[in-house]
Scaffold this motif. Structure first.
Motif, PDB file in Angstrom:
ATOM      1  N   SER A  79     -24.533   0.490 -44.280  1.00  0.00           N
ATOM      2  CA  SER A  79     -25.153   0.028 -43.042  1.00  0.00           C
ATOM      3  C   SER A  79     -24.080  -0.425 -42.053  1.00  0.00           C
ATOM      4  N   PHE A  80     -23.090  -1.151 -42.548  1.00  0.00           N
ATOM      5  CA  PHE A  80     -21.968  -1.564 -41.708  1.00  0.00           C
ATOM      6  C   PHE A  80     -21.218  -0.339 -41.165  1.00  0.00           C
ATOM      7  N   LEU A  81     -20.950   0.619 -42.047  1.00  0.00           N
ATOM      8  CA  LEU A  81     -20.232   1.822 -41.616  1.00  0.00           C
ATOM      9  C   LEU A  81     -20.998   2.567 -40.524  1.00  0.00           C
ATOM     10  N   ARG A  82     -22.315   2.675 -40.680  1.00  0.00           N
ATOM     11  CA  ARG A  82     -23.131   3.384 -39.685  1.00  0.00           C
ATOM     12  C   ARG A  82     -23.150   2.646 -38.357  1.00  0.00           C
ATOM     13  N   LYS A  83     -23.371   1.335 -38.401  1.00  0.00           N
ATOM     14  CA  LYS A  83     -23.446   0.552 -37.158  1.00  0.00           C
ATOM     15  C   LYS A  83     -22.126   0.583 -36.398  1.00  0.00           C
ATOM     16  N   SER A  84     -21.028   0.553 -37.133  1.00  0.00           N
ATOM     17  CA  SER A  84     -19.703   0.565 -36.502  1.00  0.00           C
ATOM     18  C   SER A  84     -19.201   1.984 -36.212  1.00  0.00           C
ATOM     19  N   LYS A  85     -19.919   2.986 -36.705  1.00  0.00           N
ATOM     20  CA  LYS A  85     -19.561   4.402 -36.585  1.00  0.00           C
ATOM     21  C   LYS A  85     -18.300   4.768 -37.362  1.00  0.00           C
ATOM     22  N   LEU A  86     -17.854   3.880 -38.232  1.00  0.00           N
ATOM     23  CA  LEU A  86     -16.672   4.156 -39.047  1.00  0.00           C
ATOM     24  C   LEU A  86     -16.934   5.236 -40.083  1.00  0.00           C
ATOM     25  N   ILE A 168     -16.088  11.244 -25.374  1.00  0.00           N
ATOM     26  CA  ILE A 168     -15.248  10.510 -26.328  1.00  0.00           C
ATOM     27  C   ILE A 168     -15.231   9.025 -25.971  1.00  0.00           C
ATOM     28  N   PHE A 169     -14.940   8.716 -24.717  1.00  0.00           N
ATOM     29  CA  PHE A 169     -14.857   7.311 -24.313  1.00  0.00           C
ATOM     30  C   PHE A 169     -16.216   6.619 -24.370  1.00  0.00           C
ATOM     31  N   ALA A 170     -17.276   7.319 -24.033  1.00  0.00           N
ATOM     32  CA  ALA A 170     -18.618   6.736 -24.117  1.00  0.00           C
ATOM     33  C   ALA A 170     -18.953   6.384 -25.568  1.00  0.00           C
ATOM     34  N   THR A 171     -18.578   7.250 -26.485  1.00  0.00           N
ATOM     35  CA  THR A 171     -18.849   7.001 -27.904  1.00  0.00           C
ATOM     36  C   THR A 171     -18.008   5.844 -28.425  1.00  0.00           C
ATOM     37  N   VAL A 172     -16.719   5.858 -28.117  1.00  0.00           N
ATOM     38  CA  VAL A 172     -15.814   4.795 -28.591  1.00  0.00           C
ATOM     39  C   VAL A 172     -16.242   3.435 -28.030  1.00  0.00           C
ATOM     40  N   SER A 173     -16.769   3.427 -26.817  1.00  0.00           N
ATOM     41  CA  SER A 173     -17.178   2.159 -26.205  1.00  0.00           C
ATOM     42  C   SER A 173     -18.567   1.705 -26.664  1.00  0.00           C
ATOM     43  N   GLY A 174     -19.195   2.466 -27.555  1.00  0.00           N
ATOM     44  CA  GLY A 174     -20.443   1.997 -28.158  1.00  0.00           C
ATOM     45  C   GLY A 174     -21.718   2.628 -27.647  1.00  0.00           C
ATOM     46  N   LYS A 175     -21.642   3.604 -26.772  1.00  0.00           N
ATOM     47  CA  LYS A 175     -22.858   4.244 -26.274  1.00  0.00           C
ATOM     48  C   LYS A 175     -23.436   5.161 -27.350  1.00  0.00           C
ATOM     49  N   GLY A 176     -24.735   5.105 -27.544  1.00  0.00           N
ATOM     50  CA  GLY A 176     -25.406   5.912 -28.562  1.00  0.00           C
ATOM     51  C   GLY A 176     -25.444   5.180 -29.887  1.00  0.00           C
ATOM     52  N   LYS A 177     -26.444   5.491 -30.685  1.00  0.00           N
ATOM     53  CA  LYS A 177     -26.611   4.780 -31.952  1.00  0.00           C
ATOM     54  C   LYS A 177     -26.653   5.696 -33.153  1.00  0.00           C
ATOM     55  N   GLY A 178     -26.538   6.984 -32.996  1.00  0.00           N
ATOM     56  CA  GLY A 178     -26.583   7.894 -34.138  1.00  0.00           C
ATOM     57  C   GLY A 178     -28.005   8.265 -34.511  1.00  0.00           C
ATOM     58  N   ASP A 179     -28.120   9.015 -35.603  1.00  0.00           N
ATOM     59  CA  ASP A 179     -29.425   9.496 -36.039  1.00  0.00           C
ATOM     60  C   ASP A 179     -30.304   8.364 -36.549  1.00  0.00           C
ATOM     61  N   ARG A 180     -31.585   8.498 -36.272  1.00  0.00           N
ATOM     62  CA  ARG A 180     -32.559   7.502 -36.731  1.00  0.00           C
ATOM     63  C   ARG A 180     -32.810   7.654 -38.219  1.00  0.00           C
TER      64      ARG A 180
END
Length: 184
Positions: A79-86, A168-180
Motif C-alpha cells: 500500500s505504501f509502495l502504491r501510494k508513493s508510486k515507488l 513526467i513532471f506531472a507524475t513525479v509531482s504527484g498528479k494521478g493516483k494509478g489504477d483503482r
C-alpha cells in the motif's frame, strides 16, 4: 529523440536510485518473500514483454488487471509502495532495455480483450507502452477500456518533447493516483 532521453533517464535513475531500490528489495523480501513482480504484458505491436515492478500484493494473488484485484490482496508495505508510486521504479529496467518508454500508454495484460480491441481500433500499439502518460495524470485507468483507449490515442496524436516532459513532471509531482482497486 525521446528514446535518448528514456535511455539517459533510466540509466541515471537506476544508478542514482540503486540504494533506494536495494532497501525496497530488502523490505519487500521481508514483506512477501518475493519483492519483485514480473508479468507478461502487451508491448509495442502487441509483442509480449516482461514488466518488472515491486510486488504490492500477496504472492498467491490471482493475476488480473489491477482494477479487478481486491484491496485485501495488497500488503501494508505494498500500500505504501502504491501510494508513493515507488512500486513503478523497477520499470526503469524496462525503459533501459527499450521495452517501454517513460511516457506512453500503460501496458495491459493479454487477457484484457475489450481494452485490446479498443486500442487496436486506434493504433495505440504502434507506440511503446510507458510508465506514465495522459491517462495516468488524469486518473483514467483500465477499468474504463474505451475511455482509456481514446485518451491514449489523444496523447499519441499530440505527442511532442514538451508533452513528454510534462507527463513526467506531472507524475513525479504527484498528479494521478494509478489504477483503482476494489474495496471489498
Amino acid at each position: 529523440m525521446t528514446r535518448l532521453f528514456d535511455f539517459l533517464f533510466s540509466f541515471f535513475g537506476l544508478l542514482l536510485l540503486s540504494p533506494i531500490l536495494l532497501i525496497l528489495m530488502i523490505i519487500g523480501f521481508f514483506d512477501t518473500g518475493k519483492p519483485l513482480f514480473i508479468q507478461t504484458r502487451v508491448g509495442q505491436y502487441k509483442k509480449p514483454f516482461q514488466l518488472i515492478k515491486f510486488r504490492t500484493m500477496h504472492p498467491n494473488t490471482k493475476s488480473v488487471a489491477t482494477h479487478l484485484a481486491s484491496q485485501s490482496s495488497i500488503t501494508k508495505f505494498g500500500s505504501f509502495l502504491r501510494k508513493s508510486k515507488l512500486d513503478e521504479l523497477p520499470q526503469l529496467v524496462n525503459v533501459f532495455k527499450g521495452d517501454m518508454s517513460l511516457v506512453g500508454p500503460r501496458p495491459n495484460l493479454f487477457n484484457q480483450e475489450e481494452l485490446i480491441e479498443e486500442r487496436d481500433k486506434r493504433q495505440v500499439y504502434d507506440v511503446l507502452p510507458g510508465i506514465t502518460g495522459l491517462s495516468q495524470v488524469n486518473e483514467i485507468d483500465m477499468s474504463t477500456p474505451k475511455e482509456l483507449a481514446i485518451s491514449d490515442k489523444k496523447m499519441i496524436d499530440a505527442y511532442s518533447l514538451r508533452t513528454y516532459f510534462y507527463y513526467i513532471f506531472a507524475t513525479v509531482s504527484g498528479k494521478g493516483k494509478g489504477d483503482r482497486i476494489k474495496t471489498y
